[in-house]
Design a protein around this motif. Sequence first.
Motif, short mmCIF file in Angstrom:
data_model
loop_
_atom_site.label_atom_id
_atom_site.label_comp_id
_atom_site.label_asym_id
_atom_site.label_seq_id
_atom_site.Cartn_x
_atom_site.Cartn_y
_atom_site.Cartn_z
N SER A 59 29.33 40.48 32.55
CA SER A 59 28.30 40.22 31.54
C SER A 59 28.56 38.92 30.78
CB SER A 59 28.20 41.38 30.56
OG SER A 59 29.42 41.54 29.87
N ARG A 60 29.75 38.35 30.94
CA ARG A 60 30.09 37.11 30.24
C ARG A 60 30.37 36.02 31.27
NH1 ARG A 60 35.02 36.37 25.85
NH2 ARG A 60 34.14 34.53 24.83
N TYR A 61 29.56 34.98 31.23
CA TYR A 61 29.71 33.84 32.11
C TYR A 61 30.08 32.63 31.25
CZ TYR A 61 27.47 36.91 35.43
OH TYR A 61 27.18 37.97 36.24
N ALA A 62 31.37 32.40 31.11
CA ALA A 62 31.88 31.29 30.30
C ALA A 62 32.43 30.23 31.25
CB ALA A 62 32.96 31.78 29.36
N PHE A 63 31.97 29.01 31.06
CA PHE A 63 32.36 27.92 31.94
C PHE A 63 32.91 26.75 31.14
CE2 PHE A 63 28.85 30.08 34.17
CZ PHE A 63 29.52 30.47 35.32
N ALA A 64 33.89 26.09 31.71
CA ALA A 64 34.42 24.86 31.13
C ALA A 64 33.41 23.75 31.39
CB ALA A 64 35.75 24.51 31.78
N ILE A 65 33.17 22.94 30.36
CA ILE A 65 32.33 21.75 30.51
C ILE A 65 33.27 20.61 30.87
CG2 ILE A 65 30.74 20.13 29.41
CD1 ILE A 65 30.00 22.41 27.45
N ILE A 66 33.09 20.05 32.05
CA ILE A 66 33.95 18.99 32.56
C ILE A 66 33.18 17.67 32.54
CG2 ILE A 66 35.33 18.19 34.53
CD1 ILE A 66 36.31 20.84 33.19
N GLU A 67 33.75 16.68 31.87
CA GLU A 67 33.15 15.35 31.86
C GLU A 67 33.43 14.72 33.22
OE1 GLU A 67 32.64 11.12 31.05
OE2 GLU A 67 34.65 11.94 30.99
N ASN A 68 32.38 14.36 33.95
CA ASN A 68 32.53 13.92 35.34
C ASN A 68 33.42 12.69 35.51
OD1 ASN A 68 30.95 16.01 36.30
ND2 ASN A 68 29.08 14.80 36.37
N GLU A 69 33.33 11.74 34.61
CA GLU A 69 34.08 10.51 34.76
C GLU A 69 35.59 10.73 34.66
OE1 GLU A 69 34.51 6.39 32.31
OE2 GLU A 69 32.46 7.09 32.71
N THR A 70 36.01 11.53 33.68
CA THR A 70 37.45 11.74 33.45
C THR A 70 37.98 13.03 34.06
OG1 THR A 70 37.05 12.90 31.37
CG2 THR A 70 37.33 10.48 31.26
#
Length: 177
Positions: A59-70
């Motif tokens: 029920s919990r979909y937590a994702f890391a936000i990854i900056e594409n360049e770094t």
Amino acid sequence: MHSTNISLREFRYDDWKAINQYARLASVSQYQAWRVQTEIDSQSYLVQLIQDSACEPRSRYAFAIIENETQFCIGSAELNIRDRHNRVGELAYILHPNYWGKGFATEAAKQMLSYGFSEQKLHRIFATCDPRNISSERVMQKVGMQKEGKLRENLLLDEGWRDSLIYSLLENEVNCF
């Protein structure tokens, strides 16, 4: 999930340091129900996220936000299924302040809304924010969410009761992101 500037991925144990880089800042926690995090708090939070990702049904979909360049973890985006029968989810997002004002929260919110409607088959996704958090309210507006109103004194914080603005988007209101 990918866009021009960011990608979303499942959290890994080594992400706790990146989480703590923003979660330990008063500017990040000022509008949250939680306060500034210690390293132990960030580690415990990450362990809980990973445990929640293994639950069935999830029920919990937590994702890391990854900056594409770094390829650096700059925040998190969550979709919590609040009512499976009525197909309702709640959206949340948080970013390191170095990435505020660059459109990353809006990109993450769009990705999570797309995921919620297309993959999770939700009918309604809502989000809330502290009325003083103008930036978060703007993100909700930019992704097409409609203001439903204000929940009065719905969160008890250290300094007292806090109101929350509530926005939502329905599956039939979704434009292609």
